[in-house]
Design a protein around this motif. Structure first.
Motif, PDB file in Angstrom:
ATOM      1  N   PRO A   1       7.623   3.913  -9.904  1.00 15.30           N
ATOM      2  CA  PRO A   1       8.875   3.582 -10.603  1.00 15.30           C
ATOM      3  C   PRO A   1       9.377   2.192 -10.238  1.00 15.30           C
ATOM      4  CG  PRO A   1       9.300   5.090  -8.790  1.00 15.30           C
ATOM      5  CD  PRO A   1       7.809   4.965  -8.896  1.00 15.30           C
ATOM      6  N   PRO A   2      10.045   1.528 -11.179  1.00 17.20           N
ATOM      7  CA  PRO A   2      10.634   0.218 -10.862  1.00 17.20           C
ATOM      8  C   PRO A   2      11.728   0.361  -9.816  1.00 17.20           C
ATOM      9  CG  PRO A   2      11.332   0.971 -13.028  1.00 17.20           C
ATOM     10  CD  PRO A   2      10.291   1.936 -12.558  1.00 17.20           C
ATOM     11  N   LYS A   3      12.057  -0.744  -9.172  1.00  9.63           N
ATOM     12  CA  LYS A   3      13.025  -0.715  -8.071  1.00  9.63           C
ATOM     13  C   LYS A   3      14.355  -0.083  -8.471  1.00  9.63           C
ATOM     14  CE  LYS A   3      11.619  -4.321  -4.821  1.00  9.63           C
ATOM     15  NZ  LYS A   3      11.805  -3.585  -3.570  1.00  9.63           N
ATOM     16  N   SER A   4      14.780  -0.293  -9.709  1.00  7.44           N
ATOM     17  CA  SER A   4      16.083   0.225 -10.140  1.00  7.44           C
ATOM     18  C   SER A   4      16.141   1.747 -10.182  1.00  7.44           C
ATOM     19  CB  SER A   4      16.434  -0.341 -11.516  1.00  7.44           C
ATOM     20  OG  SER A   4      15.446   0.011 -12.465  1.00  7.44           O
ATOM     21  N   PHE A   5      14.983   2.414 -10.166  1.00  8.59           N
ATOM     22  CA  PHE A   5      14.948   3.877 -10.208  1.00  8.59           C
ATOM     23  C   PHE A   5      14.758   4.491  -8.816  1.00  8.59           C
ATOM     24  CE2 PHE A   5      14.193   2.930 -14.593  1.00  8.59           C
ATOM     25  CZ  PHE A   5      14.711   4.017 -15.283  1.00  8.59           C
ATOM     26  N   ARG A   6      14.600   3.668  -7.808  1.00  7.82           N
ATOM     27  CA  ARG A   6      14.271   4.189  -6.480  1.00  7.82           C
ATOM     28  C   ARG A   6      15.537   4.543  -5.705  1.00  7.82           C
ATOM     29  NH1 ARG A   6       9.795  -0.526  -5.100  1.00  7.82           N
ATOM     30  NH2 ARG A   6       8.589  -0.235  -7.029  1.00  7.82           N
ATOM     31  N   GLN A   7      15.494   5.688  -5.049  1.00 15.15           N
ATOM     32  CA  GLN A   7      16.640   6.163  -4.270  1.00 15.15           C
ATOM     33  C   GLN A   7      16.595   5.673  -2.822  1.00 15.15           C
ATOM     34  OE1 GLN A   7      19.153   7.890  -5.869  1.00 15.15           O
ATOM     35  NE2 GLN A   7      17.898   7.275  -7.611  1.00 15.15           N
ATOM     36  N   GLN A   8      15.415   5.352  -2.337  1.00 15.29           N
ATOM     37  CA  GLN A   8      15.250   4.852  -0.967  1.00 15.29           C
ATOM     38  C   GLN A   8      14.031   3.931  -0.940  1.00 15.29           C
ATOM     39  OE1 GLN A   8      13.931   8.043  -2.211  1.00 15.29           O
ATOM     40  NE2 GLN A   8      14.821   9.099  -0.473  1.00 15.29           N
ATOM     41  N   PRO A   9      13.806   3.241   0.177  1.00 17.15           N
ATOM     42  CA  PRO A   9      12.648   2.355   0.252  1.00 17.15           C
ATOM     43  C   PRO A   9      11.349   3.103  -0.069  1.00 17.15           C
ATOM     44  CG  PRO A   9      14.098   1.976   2.114  1.00 17.15           C
ATOM     45  CD  PRO A   9      14.625   3.189   1.406  1.00 17.15           C
ATOM     46  N   LEU A  10      10.481   2.437  -0.829  1.00 19.00           N
ATOM     47  CA  LEU A  10       9.238   3.046  -1.291  1.00 19.00           C
ATOM     48  C   LEU A  10       8.061   2.475  -0.514  1.00 19.00           C
ATOM     49  CD1 LEU A  10       7.962   4.889  -3.542  1.00 19.00           C
ATOM     50  CD2 LEU A  10       7.491   2.749  -4.760  1.00 19.00           C
ATOM     51  N   ILE A  11       7.222   3.389  -0.017  1.00 19.66           N
ATOM     52  CA  ILE A  11       5.983   3.034   0.672  1.00 19.66           C
ATOM     53  C   ILE A  11       4.818   3.417  -0.226  1.00 19.66           C
ATOM     54  CG2 ILE A  11       4.568   3.372   2.728  1.00 19.66           C
ATOM     55  CD1 ILE A  11       7.063   4.288   4.223  1.00 19.66           C
ATOM     56  N   LEU A  12       3.866   2.511  -0.393  1.00 21.10           N
ATOM     57  CA  LEU A  12       2.661   2.815  -1.157  1.00 21.10           C
ATOM     58  C   LEU A  12       1.473   2.953  -0.227  1.00 21.10           C
ATOM     59  CD1 LEU A  12       2.622   0.633  -4.392  1.00 21.10           C
ATOM     60  CD2 LEU A  12       3.383   2.983  -4.083  1.00 21.10           C
ATOM     61  N   ALA A  13       0.639   3.969  -0.507  1.00 24.43           N
ATOM     62  CA  ALA A  13      -0.575   4.195   0.274  1.00 24.43           C
ATOM     63  C   ALA A  13      -1.683   4.630  -0.680  1.00 24.43           C
ATOM     64  CB  ALA A  13      -0.323   5.271   1.331  1.00 24.43           C
ATOM     65  N   GLY A  14      -2.889   4.587  -0.183  1.00 24.16           N
ATOM     66  CA  GLY A  14      -4.012   5.080  -0.955  1.00 24.16           C
ATOM     67  C   GLY A  14      -4.944   3.985  -1.426  1.00 24.16           C
ATOM     68  N   GLY A  15      -6.017   3.771  -0.685  1.00 26.86           N
ATOM     69  CA  GLY A  15      -7.039   2.833  -1.120  1.00 26.86           C
ATOM     70  C   GLY A  15      -6.655   1.370  -1.046  1.00 26.86           C
ATOM     71  N   LEU A  16      -5.671   1.027  -0.233  1.00 28.86           N
ATOM     72  CA  LEU A  16      -5.259  -0.375  -0.101  1.00 28.86           C
ATOM     73  C   LEU A  16      -6.215  -1.109   0.836  1.00 28.86           C
ATOM     74  CD1 LEU A  16      -1.409   0.152   0.309  1.00 28.86           C
ATOM     75  CD2 LEU A  16      -2.695  -0.246  -1.785  1.00 28.86           C
ATOM     76  N   THR A  17      -6.676  -2.263   0.384  1.00 31.39           N
ATOM     77  CA  THR A  17      -7.643  -3.060   1.143  1.00 31.39           C
ATOM     78  C   THR A  17      -7.264  -4.534   1.065  1.00 31.39           C
ATOM     79  OG1 THR A  17      -9.106  -3.533  -0.728  1.00 31.39           O
ATOM     80  CG2 THR A  17      -9.467  -1.435   0.440  1.00 31.39           C
ATOM     81  N   PRO A  18      -7.898  -5.384   1.878  1.00 32.87           N
ATOM     82  CA  PRO A  18      -7.641  -6.818   1.735  1.00 32.87           C
ATOM     83  C   PRO A  18      -7.958  -7.335   0.332  1.00 32.87           C
ATOM     84  CG  PRO A  18      -8.704  -6.381   3.840  1.00 32.87           C
ATOM     85  CD  PRO A  18      -8.723  -5.085   3.069  1.00 32.87           C
ATOM     86  N   ALA A  19      -8.866  -6.665  -0.373  1.00 35.23           N
ATOM     87  CA  ALA A  19      -9.276  -7.142  -1.701  1.00 35.23           C
ATOM     88  C   ALA A  19      -8.256  -6.837  -2.790  1.00 35.23           C
ATOM     89  CB  ALA A  19     -10.623  -6.522  -2.072  1.00 35.23           C
ATOM     90  N   ASN A  20      -7.499  -5.741  -2.643  1.00 37.13           N
ATOM     91  CA  ASN A  20      -6.586  -5.363  -3.739  1.00 37.13           C
ATOM     92  C   ASN A  20      -5.107  -5.410  -3.379  1.00 37.13           C
ATOM     93  OD1 ASN A  20      -6.046  -3.000  -2.270  1.00 37.13           O
ATOM     94  ND2 ASN A  20      -7.289  -1.690  -3.581  1.00 37.13           N
ATOM     95  N   LEU A  21      -4.783  -5.667  -2.132  1.00 34.68           N
ATOM     96  CA  LEU A  21      -3.388  -5.544  -1.696  1.00 34.68           C
ATOM     97  C   LEU A  21      -2.456  -6.491  -2.444  1.00 34.68           C
ATOM     98  CD1 LEU A  21      -1.378  -4.134   0.148  1.00 34.68           C
ATOM     99  CD2 LEU A  21      -1.828  -5.882   1.874  1.00 34.68           C
ATOM    100  N   GLN A  22      -2.840  -7.749  -2.604  1.00 40.55           N
ATOM    101  CA  GLN A  22      -1.944  -8.699  -3.264  1.00 40.55           C
ATOM    102  C   GLN A  22      -1.665  -8.279  -4.707  1.00 40.55           C
ATOM    103  OE1 GLN A  22      -0.352 -11.641  -1.868  1.00 40.55           O
ATOM    104  NE2 GLN A  22       0.808 -11.000  -3.665  1.00 40.55           N
ATOM    105  N   ALA A  23      -2.684  -7.848  -5.423  1.00 41.02           N
ATOM    106  CA  ALA A  23      -2.497  -7.442  -6.818  1.00 41.02           C
ATOM    107  C   ALA A  23      -1.566  -6.237  -6.923  1.00 41.02           C
ATOM    108  CB  ALA A  23      -3.850  -7.128  -7.454  1.00 41.02           C
ATOM    109  N   ILE A  24      -1.697  -5.311  -5.992  1.00 36.47           N
ATOM    110  CA  ILE A  24      -0.861  -4.111  -6.025  1.00 36.47           C
ATOM    111  C   ILE A  24       0.587  -4.461  -5.689  1.00 36.47           C
ATOM    112  CG2 ILE A  24      -0.457  -1.935  -4.802  1.00 36.47           C
ATOM    113  CD1 ILE A  24      -3.607  -1.713  -4.766  1.00 36.47           C
ATOM    114  N   ILE A  25       0.791  -5.342  -4.730  1.00 35.42           N
ATOM    115  CA  ILE A  25       2.150  -5.792  -4.410  1.00 35.42           C
ATOM    116  C   ILE A  25       2.767  -6.489  -5.619  1.00 35.42           C
ATOM    117  CG2 ILE A  25       3.489  -7.421  -3.021  1.00 35.42           C
ATOM    118  CD1 ILE A  25       1.644  -6.742  -0.659  1.00 35.42           C
ATOM    119  N   ASP A  26       1.988  -7.349  -6.279  1.00 33.40           N
ATOM    120  CA  ASP A  26       2.495  -8.064  -7.453  1.00 33.40           C
ATOM    121  C   ASP A  26       2.901  -7.098  -8.566  1.00 33.40           C
ATOM    122  OD1 ASP A  26       2.039 -10.472  -6.181  1.00 33.40           O
ATOM    123  OD2 ASP A  26       0.132 -10.867  -7.213  1.00 33.40           O
TER     124      ASP A  26
END
Length: 197
Positions: A137-162
């Motif tokens: 969900p976009p930030k405006s729909f979040r009730q608390q800080p959001l943590i993402l996990a699952g298959g994050l690597t040096p190769a894909n982390l920047q794209a996922i953050i973006d």
């Protein structure tokens, strides 16, 4: 910046690597019968060697709240991550003891309310599988800080953050080589996260 949690630490030497790369949080797994599960002795050794400025979260799944509290009271951990079917009452019982709580949900459960301090999205707890990031969900729909996990690597982390703009990213297998924490991968992941202001 995007904060980063490096989880699944199970050797005392892992604390030395964490000290070198300085993530915002670290984690140890207390769920029985997992590859990275720590016992009390190993957990104490990691906490003793870990920089006191790095909070350590204990990962639990459908475990007795009294047992979790007893581990917290030893000062091994500074927060709790709940990966199972724990109730909101369980979350509140921990918070009444001033314990920060991360509640793990699948992407399909993201809109279920929780009073946890953080909501962590993971396709399947600790599986290392990437899910469809369009479900975040976009930030405006979040009730608390959001943590993402699952298959994050040096190769894909920047794209996922973006794409998803998480408050925190959580990496366990993505900083390993042959099942062991890798300093270069850890350092790269922390650098990628922290450059995102």
């Amino acid at each position: 910046m995007t904060k980063i949690k490096l989880c699944g630490n199970f050797r005392a030497e892992d604390a030395d690597l964490l000290n070198l790369v300085q993530p915002d949080m670290a984690g140890m797994i207390f769920v029985p019968n997992q590859r990275r599960t720590v016992n009390i002795q190993a957990a104490l050794a990691i906490r003793a060697r870990l920089d006191s400025n790095i909070p350590l979260f204990g990962v639990f799944k459908n475990q007795n709240i009294d047992d979790i509290l007893s581990i917290f009271e030893t000062d091994m951990i500074q927060g709790v991550q709940l990966h199972g079917d724990e109730s909101e009452l369980d979350v509140e019982l921990l918070q009444k003891k001033d314990i920060p709580v991360i509640k793990v949900r699948t992407p399909e459960q993201v809109l279920l309310p929780t009073s946890a301090n953080y909501l962590l999205l993971d396709e399947s707890a600790g599986s290392g599988k990437v899910f469809d990031w369009r479900m975040v969900p976009p930030k405006s729909f979040r009730q608390q800080p959001l943590i993402l996990a699952g298959g994050l690597t040096p190769a894909n982390l920047q794209a996922i953050i973006d794409q998803t703009h998480p408050d925190v990213v959580d990496i366990s297998s993505g900083d390993e080589t042959n099942g062991i924490k890798n300093l270069d991968k850890m350092r790269t992941l922390v650098q990628i996260a922290h450059k995102n202001v």
